[in-house]
Scaffold this motif. Structure first.
Motif, mmCIF file in Angstrom:
data_model
loop_
_atom_site.group_PDB
_atom_site.id
_atom_site.type_symbol
_atom_site.label_atom_id
_atom_site.label_comp_id
_atom_site.label_asym_id
_atom_site.label_seq_id
_atom_site.Cartn_x
_atom_site.Cartn_y
_atom_site.Cartn_z
ATOM 1 N N GLY A 38 0.835 -1.188 0.000
ATOM 2 C CA GLY A 38 0.000 0.000 0.000
ATOM 3 C C GLY A 38 0.871 1.238 0.000
ATOM 4 N N ARG A 39 0.277 2.393 -0.193
ATOM 5 C CA ARG A 39 1.065 3.629 -0.246
ATOM 6 C C ARG A 39 1.752 3.916 1.084
ATOM 7 N NH1 ARG A 39 -2.153 8.338 -3.331
ATOM 8 N NH2 ARG A 39 -0.073 9.248 -3.092
ATOM 9 N N THR A 40 1.078 3.596 2.182
ATOM 10 C CA THR A 40 1.698 3.833 3.490
ATOM 11 C C THR A 40 2.791 2.813 3.769
ATOM 12 O OG1 THR A 40 -0.059 2.520 4.524
ATOM 13 C CG2 THR A 40 -0.387 4.908 4.413
ATOM 14 N N SER A 220 -2.214 11.251 -29.212
ATOM 15 C CA SER A 220 -3.487 10.961 -28.550
ATOM 16 C C SER A 220 -3.298 9.891 -27.493
ATOM 17 C CB SER A 220 -4.533 10.497 -29.566
ATOM 18 O OG SER A 220 -4.739 11.484 -30.558
ATOM 19 N N GLN A 221 -4.032 10.013 -26.406
ATOM 20 C CA GLN A 221 -3.902 9.034 -25.330
ATOM 21 C C GLN A 221 -4.426 7.668 -25.744
ATOM 22 O OE1 GLN A 221 -5.140 10.545 -21.558
ATOM 23 N NE2 GLN A 221 -5.109 8.554 -20.538
ATOM 24 N N ASP A 222 -5.433 7.642 -26.643
ATOM 25 C CA ASP A 222 -5.968 6.348 -27.075
ATOM 26 C C ASP A 222 -5.051 5.639 -28.057
ATOM 27 O OD1 ASP A 222 -6.381 8.195 -29.087
ATOM 28 O OD2 ASP A 222 -8.272 7.311 -29.740
ATOM 29 N N LYS A 223 -3.967 6.299 -28.505
ATOM 30 C CA LYS A 223 -2.976 5.660 -29.375
ATOM 31 C C LYS A 223 -1.699 5.312 -28.615
ATOM 32 C CE LYS A 223 -5.344 6.029 -33.215
ATOM 33 N NZ LYS A 223 -6.501 6.801 -32.686
ATOM 34 N N ALA A 224 -1.681 5.555 -27.309
ATOM 35 C CA ALA A 224 -0.479 5.299 -26.520
ATOM 36 C C ALA A 224 -0.250 3.803 -26.353
ATOM 37 C CB ALA A 224 -0.600 5.966 -25.147
ATOM 38 N N VAL A 225 1.015 3.391 -26.396
ATOM 39 C CA VAL A 225 1.399 2.008 -26.106
ATOM 40 C C VAL A 225 1.943 1.951 -24.679
ATOM 41 C CG1 VAL A 225 1.823 1.407 -28.515
ATOM 42 C CG2 VAL A 225 3.656 2.407 -27.144
ATOM 43 N N LEU A 226 2.233 0.752 -24.203
ATOM 44 C CA LEU A 226 2.560 0.586 -22.786
ATOM 45 C C LEU A 226 3.769 1.390 -22.310
ATOM 46 C CD1 LEU A 226 1.768 -3.183 -22.183
ATOM 47 C CD2 LEU A 226 0.585 -1.201 -21.243
ATOM 48 N N PRO A 227 4.911 1.372 -23.012
ATOM 49 C CA PRO A 227 6.046 2.162 -22.505
ATOM 50 C C PRO A 227 5.720 3.639 -22.346
ATOM 51 C CG PRO A 227 6.785 0.635 -24.185
ATOM 52 C CD PRO A 227 5.285 0.599 -24.206
ATOM 53 N N LEU A 228 4.964 4.194 -23.295
ATOM 54 C CA LEU A 228 4.566 5.589 -23.191
ATOM 55 C C LEU A 228 3.493 5.777 -22.136
ATOM 56 C CD1 LEU A 228 4.889 8.437 -24.327
ATOM 57 C CD2 LEU A 228 3.169 7.876 -26.048
ATOM 58 N N ALA A 229 2.594 4.805 -22.006
ATOM 59 C CA ALA A 229 1.505 4.913 -21.034
ATOM 60 C C ALA A 229 2.019 4.878 -19.603
ATOM 61 C CB ALA A 229 0.494 3.786 -21.252
ATOM 62 N N LEU A 230 3.153 4.228 -19.366
ATOM 63 C CA LEU A 230 3.695 4.186 -18.008
ATOM 64 C C LEU A 230 4.033 5.581 -17.508
ATOM 65 C CD1 LEU A 230 5.988 1.027 -18.168
ATOM 66 C CD2 LEU A 230 3.734 1.255 -17.120
ATOM 67 N N THR A 231 4.446 6.467 -18.405
ATOM 68 C CA THR A 231 4.678 7.847 -17.984
ATOM 69 C C THR A 231 3.368 8.539 -17.639
ATOM 70 O OG1 THR A 231 4.564 8.687 -20.263
ATOM 71 C CG2 THR A 231 6.701 7.951 -19.471
ATOM 72 N N LEU A 232 2.285 8.141 -18.320
ATOM 73 C CA LEU A 232 0.979 8.707 -17.987
ATOM 74 C C LEU A 232 0.517 8.220 -16.627
ATOM 75 C CD1 LEU A 232 -0.757 8.222 -21.465
ATOM 76 C CD2 LEU A 232 0.415 10.249 -20.602
ATOM 77 N N PHE A 233 0.802 6.945 -16.319
ATOM 78 C CA PHE A 233 0.452 6.423 -15.002
ATOM 79 C C PHE A 233 1.221 7.159 -13.912
ATOM 80 C CE2 PHE A 233 -1.041 2.522 -17.185
ATOM 81 C CZ PHE A 233 -2.296 2.464 -16.605
ATOM 82 N N GLY A 238 0.706 10.343 -9.320
ATOM 83 C CA GLY A 238 1.581 11.212 -8.543
ATOM 84 C C GLY A 238 2.748 10.430 -7.971
ATOM 85 N N ILE A 239 2.827 10.359 -6.657
ATOM 86 C CA ILE A 239 3.910 9.647 -5.991
ATOM 87 C C ILE A 239 3.468 8.234 -5.582
ATOM 88 C CG2 ILE A 239 5.013 11.744 -5.146
ATOM 89 C CD1 ILE A 239 3.689 11.229 -2.432
ATOM 90 N N ASP A 240 2.403 7.746 -6.190
ATOM 91 C CA ASP A 240 1.927 6.396 -5.869
ATOM 92 C C ASP A 240 2.813 5.388 -6.607
ATOM 93 O OD1 ASP A 240 0.603 4.176 -5.084
ATOM 94 O OD2 ASP A 240 -1.342 4.738 -5.890
ATOM 95 N N VAL A 241 3.996 5.156 -6.071
ATOM 96 C CA VAL A 241 4.952 4.248 -6.709
ATOM 97 C C VAL A 241 4.417 2.823 -6.799
ATOM 98 C CG1 VAL A 241 7.289 3.313 -6.584
ATOM 99 C CG2 VAL A 241 6.877 5.697 -6.007
ATOM 100 N N PRO A 242 3.765 2.249 -5.776
ATOM 101 C CA PRO A 242 3.265 0.878 -5.900
ATOM 102 C C PRO A 242 2.320 0.668 -7.079
ATOM 103 C CG PRO A 242 3.254 1.539 -3.604
ATOM 104 C CD PRO A 242 3.601 2.764 -4.408
ATOM 105 N N ALA A 243 1.459 1.638 -7.370
ATOM 106 C CA ALA A 243 0.554 1.498 -8.506
ATOM 107 C C ALA A 243 1.326 1.518 -9.822
ATOM 108 C CB ALA A 243 -0.493 2.607 -8.487
ATOM 109 N N THR A 244 2.343 2.364 -9.913
ATOM 110 C CA THR A 244 3.176 2.392 -11.115
ATOM 111 C C THR A 244 3.925 1.081 -11.297
ATOM 112 O OG1 THR A 244 3.455 4.776 -10.810
ATOM 113 C CG2 THR A 244 4.967 3.678 -12.322
#
Length: 276
Positions: A38-40, A220-233, A238-244
């Motif tokens: 978890g974040r904590t 466009s965001q709907d054309k993003a692939v996973l490596p690029l989408a990880l920067t969007l995540f 934000g600083i939610d590293v576990p979700a990333t």
């Protein structure tokens, strides 16, 4: 004295192997463990300690977003690029090996010349060409340049493999009245199957992890692939590293499955075709 030297050599080799294993395993372990925190817990516990309260909430958060869209885009781009590259490279390699004339040798040298051209050096001409072809911000804008830059190494590997196929097999098919297409489909492709699987997995891995073409040639965001989408995540959480980290784990699973299923063909392709 020789026994002592052999013992020292085994010790050094074993130590180096353990060090290399640690360098590979520890980051993967940290990645998986962090995705289950978890974040904590992420800030309160030691980074390498097992999570005190493991949770799959991070994976639920990622899957509830547009992750499936990014995953589908990556699958489409990777499969299309690998298909175009392997088919084109197989035909080129067959022509180079089957017809040893000045034109085939020249074409092979041109393919090898492509290995010396870094992708970053031609990204602006590629961008302008995609704009002029009215393909900007589409998945095809990623597929075609990726296939073009994957062709040189793919042709080189397939040529090295097909050169080990006995010429008597081609001559026997010629005697039976087979044409070039028949020899390509019925002889060259089956004989080169280990090499084809090897280059398909290698090219697929390069395209799956590719970042520069998606970054420059799509917006466009709907054309993003996973490596690029990880920067969007990263921006979204934000600083939610576990979700990333959960998004990173999910993005690696498809290629891991492909590698496990094709491991035997990969070994055969890496150990054959280079005896000459």
């Amino acid at each position: 004295m020789s026994t002592a030297v052999a013992t020292l050599r085994r010790t050094v080799t074993g130590g180096a192997a353990l060090l290399w294993t640690a360098l590979v395993v520890v980051p993967v372990y940290w990645l998986v463990v962090t995705s289950l925190r978890g974040r904590t817990d992420f800030t309160a516990e030691s980074p390498l300690a097992p999570p005190g309260h493991p949770t799959l909430a991070n994976y639920t958060t990622v899957l509830a977003s547009d992750f499936t869209t990014y995953l589908l885009n990556s699958v489409v781009v990777t499969v299309a690029t690998v298909a175009v590259t392997v088919v084109a490279a197989l035909m080129a390699a067959f022509s180079i090996v089957r017809y040893a004339n000045p034109w085939s040798r020249l074409s092979f040298r041109l393919y090898l010349l492509g290995l010396a051209i870094p992708l970053q050096a031609v990204i602006i001409p590629v961008y302008l060409l995609i704009i002029r072809m009215h393909m900007y911000d589409s998945l095809a804008a990623i597929v075609l340049p990726s296939a073009a830059f994957a062709l040189p190494v793919t042709v080189m590997i397939l040529v090295s493999f097909l050169r080990d196929v006995p010429q008597s097999l081609f001559e026997a098919m010629v005697v039976d009245g087979a044409g070039d297409w028949r020899m390509l489909v019925s002889l060259a492709a089956p004989m080169a199957r280990p090499a084809l699987v090897t280059v398909a997995v290698y090219d697929g891995l390069q395209v799956w992890n590719g970042f520069l073409f998606p970054l420059i040639l799509t917006q466009s965001q709907d054309k993003a692939v996973l490596p690029l989408a990880l920067t969007l995540f990263r921006g979204q959480f934000g600083i939610d590293v576990p979700a990333t980290m959960a998004a990173v784990v999910l993005s690696t699973l498809p290629m891991l499955v492909v590698f496990v299923l094709a491991r035997r063909q990969l070994v055969a392709g890496l150990t054959a075709g280079f005896s000459k």
